[in-house]
Design a protein around this motif. Structure first.
Motif, PDB file in Angstrom:
ATOM      1  N   ARG A   1       0.828  -1.203   0.000  1.00 53.08           N
ATOM      2  CA  ARG A   1       0.000   0.000   0.000  1.00 53.08           C
ATOM      3  C   ARG A   1       0.866   1.258   0.000  1.00 53.08           C
ATOM      4  NH1 ARG A   1      -4.533   1.466   4.488  1.00 53.08           N
ATOM      5  NH2 ARG A   1      -2.658   2.159   5.584  1.00 53.08           N
ATOM      6  N   GLY A   2       2.014   1.204   0.678  1.00 53.45           N
ATOM      7  CA  GLY A   2       2.927   2.340   0.640  1.00 53.45           C
ATOM      8  C   GLY A   2       3.361   2.663  -0.775  1.00 53.45           C
ATOM      9  N   LEU A   3       3.609   1.630  -1.574  1.00 49.53           N
ATOM     10  CA  LEU A   3       3.996   1.841  -2.968  1.00 49.53           C
ATOM     11  C   LEU A   3       2.840   2.420  -3.789  1.00 49.53           C
ATOM     12  CD1 LEU A   3       6.123  -1.365  -3.465  1.00 49.53           C
ATOM     13  CD2 LEU A   3       6.947   0.970  -3.729  1.00 49.53           C
ATOM     14  N   SER A   4       1.625   1.982  -3.470  1.00 48.07           N
ATOM     15  CA  SER A   4       0.470   2.561  -4.164  1.00 48.07           C
ATOM     16  C   SER A   4       0.348   4.043  -3.832  1.00 48.07           C
ATOM     17  CB  SER A   4      -0.815   1.816  -3.767  1.00 48.07           C
ATOM     18  OG  SER A   4      -0.790   0.494  -4.248  1.00 48.07           O
ATOM     19  N   TYR A   5       0.518   4.387  -2.546  1.00 45.06           N
ATOM     20  CA  TYR A   5       0.463   5.799  -2.169  1.00 45.06           C
ATOM     21  C   TYR A   5       1.597   6.590  -2.814  1.00 45.06           C
ATOM     22  CZ  TYR A   5      -3.136   4.918   1.387  1.00 45.06           C
ATOM     23  OH  TYR A   5      -4.302   4.602   2.037  1.00 45.06           O
ATOM     24  N   ALA A   6       2.763   5.964  -2.944  1.00 46.76           N
ATOM     25  CA  ALA A   6       3.880   6.643  -3.600  1.00 46.76           C
ATOM     26  C   ALA A   6       3.552   6.916  -5.066  1.00 46.76           C
ATOM     27  CB  ALA A   6       5.154   5.807  -3.484  1.00 46.76           C
ATOM     28  N   THR A   7       2.924   5.960  -5.727  1.00 52.90           N
ATOM     29  CA  THR A   7       2.511   6.165  -7.111  1.00 52.90           C
ATOM     30  C   THR A   7       1.552   7.343  -7.220  1.00 52.90           C
ATOM     31  OG1 THR A   7       2.772   3.809  -7.599  1.00 52.90           O
ATOM     32  CG2 THR A   7       1.395   5.075  -9.103  1.00 52.90           C
ATOM     33  N   LEU A   8       0.691   7.487  -6.211  1.00 54.13           N
ATOM     34  CA  LEU A   8      -0.258   8.590  -6.172  1.00 54.13           C
ATOM     35  C   LEU A   8       0.372   9.886  -5.669  1.00 54.13           C
ATOM     36  CD1 LEU A   8      -3.239   6.565  -4.676  1.00 54.13           C
ATOM     37  CD2 LEU A   8      -3.106   7.453  -7.014  1.00 54.13           C
ATOM     38  N   ARG A   9       1.654   9.805  -5.316  1.00 55.19           N
ATOM     39  CA  ARG A   9       2.409  10.937  -4.776  1.00 55.19           C
ATOM     40  C   ARG A   9       1.821  11.448  -3.459  1.00 55.19           C
ATOM     41  NH1 ARG A   9       6.240  12.019  -8.245  1.00 55.19           N
ATOM     42  NH2 ARG A   9       6.867  13.932  -7.184  1.00 55.19           N
ATOM     43  N   GLU A  10       1.256  10.531  -2.711  1.00 57.01           N
ATOM     44  CA  GLU A  10       0.756  10.837  -1.368  1.00 57.01           C
ATOM     45  C   GLU A  10       1.852  10.441  -0.382  1.00 57.01           C
ATOM     46  OE1 GLU A  10      -3.142   9.280  -0.610  1.00 57.01           O
ATOM     47  OE2 GLU A  10      -3.913   9.932  -2.550  1.00 57.01           O
ATOM     48  N   TRP A  11       2.882  11.271  -0.325  1.00 58.18           N
ATOM     49  CA  TRP A  11       4.114  10.903   0.378  1.00 58.18           C
ATOM     50  C   TRP A  11       3.940  10.686   1.879  1.00 58.18           C
ATOM     51  CZ3 TRP A  11       6.744   9.043  -3.216  1.00 58.18           C
ATOM     52  CH2 TRP A  11       6.817   9.642  -4.476  1.00 58.18           C
ATOM     53  N   PRO A  12       3.198  11.515   2.607  1.00 61.45           N
ATOM     54  CA  PRO A  12       3.028  11.235   4.037  1.00 61.45           C
ATOM     55  C   PRO A  12       2.380   9.878   4.298  1.00 61.45           C
ATOM     56  CG  PRO A  12       2.433  13.510   3.563  1.00 61.45           C
ATOM     57  CD  PRO A  12       2.613  12.829   2.232  1.00 61.45           C
ATOM     58  N   ARG A  13       1.407   9.507   3.479  1.00 59.46           N
ATOM     59  CA  ARG A  13       0.776   8.198   3.634  1.00 59.46           C
ATOM     60  C   ARG A  13       1.757   7.077   3.309  1.00 59.46           C
ATOM     61  NH1 ARG A  13      -5.437   8.278   1.285  1.00 59.46           N
ATOM     62  NH2 ARG A  13      -6.374   9.350   3.079  1.00 59.46           N
ATOM     63  N   ALA A  14       2.565   7.280   2.274  1.00 59.37           N
ATOM     64  CA  ALA A  14       3.567   6.279   1.924  1.00 59.37           C
ATOM     65  C   ALA A  14       4.554   6.087   3.069  1.00 59.37           C
ATOM     66  CB  ALA A  14       4.304   6.687   0.649  1.00 59.37           C
ATOM     67  N   VAL A  15       5.048   7.192   3.621  1.00 57.55           N
ATOM     68  CA  VAL A  15       5.989   7.110   4.742  1.00 57.55           C
ATOM     69  C   VAL A  15       5.356   6.373   5.911  1.00 57.55           C
ATOM     70  CG1 VAL A  15       7.159   8.462   6.528  1.00 57.55           C
ATOM     71  CG2 VAL A  15       7.354   9.133   4.129  1.00 57.55           C
TER      72      VAL A  15
ATOM     73  N   VAL B   1      15.064   1.894   2.041  1.00 59.24           N
ATOM     74  CA  VAL B   1      15.287   2.644   0.797  1.00 59.24           C
ATOM     75  C   VAL B   1      13.969   3.250   0.299  1.00 59.24           C
ATOM     76  CG1 VAL B   1      15.935   2.431  -1.638  1.00 59.24           C
ATOM     77  CG2 VAL B   1      17.334   1.351   0.126  1.00 59.24           C
ATOM     78  N   LEU B   2      12.893   2.471   0.389  1.00 60.49           N
ATOM     79  CA  LEU B   2      11.594   2.984  -0.040  1.00 60.49           C
ATOM     80  C   LEU B   2      11.157   4.168   0.819  1.00 60.49           C
ATOM     81  CD1 LEU B   2       9.745  -0.407  -0.643  1.00 60.49           C
ATOM     82  CD2 LEU B   2      10.538   1.184  -2.393  1.00 60.49           C
ATOM     83  N   ARG B   3      11.378   4.058   2.137  1.00 59.76           N
ATOM     84  CA  ARG B   3      10.997   5.176   2.999  1.00 59.76           C
ATOM     85  C   ARG B   3      11.902   6.377   2.753  1.00 59.76           C
ATOM     86  NH1 ARG B   3      10.673   4.640   9.509  1.00 59.76           N
ATOM     87  NH2 ARG B   3      12.944   4.736   9.261  1.00 59.76           N
ATOM     88  N   SER B   4      13.175   6.129   2.506  1.00 58.49           N
ATOM     89  CA  SER B   4      14.096   7.214   2.200  1.00 58.49           C
ATOM     90  C   SER B   4      13.631   7.986   0.966  1.00 58.49           C
ATOM     91  CB  SER B   4      15.500   6.657   1.974  1.00 58.49           C
ATOM     92  OG  SER B   4      16.395   7.669   1.566  1.00 58.49           O
ATOM     93  N   ALA B   5      13.260   7.258  -0.076  1.00 59.68           N
ATOM     94  CA  ALA B   5      12.788   7.911  -1.300  1.00 59.68           C
ATOM     95  C   ALA B   5      11.513   8.706  -1.049  1.00 59.68           C
ATOM     96  CB  ALA B   5      12.557   6.872  -2.388  1.00 59.68           C
TER      97      ALA B   5
END
Length: 276
Positions: free
Chosen positions: A147-161, A179-183
Motif C-alpha cells: 500500500r505504501g507503494l500505491s500511495y507513492a505512485t499517487l504521490r501521497e508521500w506522508p501516507r507512503a511514509v 530505501v523505499l521510505r528514504s525515497a
C-alpha cells in the motif's frame, strides 16, 4: 518504476490445504471434492504457463460447477494474460463472496486484487484493495509495503511514509523498506530524514546500489554535490553499464534531481503465478 509483488499461488494452496481437518470431505473453498482440488491445481499450473489456454478451460469448469476454484483460476489466467483490471475485479468478487470465512485467505485475495490493480496502472483502486487486506491481516509487513507503494505512485508521500513505518516496525532494519521510505521522505521534501534512512540501509548493506542511489539523490537535494557524485560513481562501478541503476546514476552525476523519482523497484523475487 514501482515493483509488483503478488501473492504466490502456493500460499493460497497452503491455506486451502489447512482449511479442513485431516480426513474431512470438505477440501476447502477452492476444491470441494478431490476431483475439484486436482482440477484446481492443474488449472492454476496452466494459468501460470499458458494463460490463454487456461481461460477457456476455467470458464468451462465454472459452467460445470467449478465454483470459486474455477473463478480463481480465471482471475490468475487473466492476470498472466495482461487483463489486469478484469483479474482484479474477479479477485475482489471472490473475496466478497467468501463472506466472513477464512480471513487469512480473504486477505491474500484482496492483496492479489491490489497488485492486479497496480499492474494495470490504477493505484487508487490498488490502495483501496490493499486497505481491505490490511483490515484482515495488519501484521503482514509486505501488505504495508504494497500500500505504501500505491500511495507513492499517487504521490501521497506522508501516507507512503506512514505505511513504510508500519512495515519497518514489523520487519526492523530491512534494507529494501528503508530505501523505499528514504525515497518517500526525499520526495516529501525531507532530505534530512531521507538521508538518515539511506545511511542506515548502507550501514547494513554497504554496496546496496538502491541505497547508494538514494543517498546520492538525498545529498543532491541538500546541495552536497561532491558526496552525491561519490555515491553515483560507486553505483557505476557496481552495476552493468546498460542497467536502470546506471542510468539513474548517470542522471545524478548530471545533477538531474528529477531522476530520483519515486521509490525504486524492489528486488523482491517473483514467484509462481500471482507473485508475492
Amino acid at each position: 518504476m514501482l515493483f509488483v509483488r503478488l501473492s504466490p499461488i502456493s500460499s493460497v494452496i497452503a491455506l486451502l490445504a489447512t482449511a479442513a481437518p485431516a480426513g474431512a470431505q470438505d477440501l476447502g473453498i477452492f476444491g470441494s471434492t478431490p476431483d475439484n482440488l486436482h482440477r484446481y491445481r492443474d488449472c492454476m499450473s496452466l494459468a501460470r504457463q499458458e494463460p490463454l489456454r487456461a481461460l477457456p478451460m476455467a470458464e468451462t469448469w465454472k459452467g460445470q460447477g467449478g465454483g470459486l476454484g474455477a473463478r480463481h483460476c480465471m482471475a490468475i489466467a487473466m492476470f498472466e494474460a495482461g487483463r489486469h483490471a478484469q483479474a482484479a475485479t474477479q479477485l475482489e468478487s471472490i473475496a466478497r463472496d467468501m463472506g466472513q470465512e477464512r480471513p487469512g485467505l480473504r486477505a491474500e485475495l484482496w492483496a492479489q486484487a491490489g497488485q492486479a490493480w497496480s499492474a494495470g496502472g490504477q493505484a487508487d483502486k490498488a490502495a483501496a484493495a490493499q486497505s481491505r487486506a490490511l483490515d484482515l491481516k495488519a501484521n503482514d509487513p509486505d501488505l504495508w509495503v504494497d500500500r505504501g507503494l500505491s500511495y507513492a505512485t499517487l504521490r501521497e508521500w506522508p501516507r507512503a511514509v506512514s505505511d513504510f513505518d508500519r512495515a519497518l516496525a514489523l520487519r526492523p532494519n530491512n534494507v529494501e523498506i528503508l530505501v523505499l521510505r528514504s525515497a518517500s521522505w526525499r520526495n516529501a521534501g525531507k532530505s534530512d530524514r531521507a538521508l538518515a534512512d539511506a545511511q542506515l540501509a548502507l550501514k547494513i548493506a554497504p554496496d546496496n546500489t538502491a541505497a547508494l542511489l538514494e543517498r546520492g539523490f538525498s545529498y543532491l537535494a541538500r546541495g552536497e554535490k561532491s558526496r552525491a557524485q561519490a555515491d553515483f560513481n560507486k553505483v557505476l562501478s557496481l552495476v552493468p553499464a546498460d542497467s536502470e541503476a546506471a542510468s539513474r546514476a548517470g542522471a545524478g552525476l548530471r545533477g538531474d534531481t528529477a531522476s530520483g523519482g519515486a521509490p525504486p523497484a524492489a528486488s523482491r523475487p517473483a514467484a509462481n503465478g500471482v507473485k508475492r
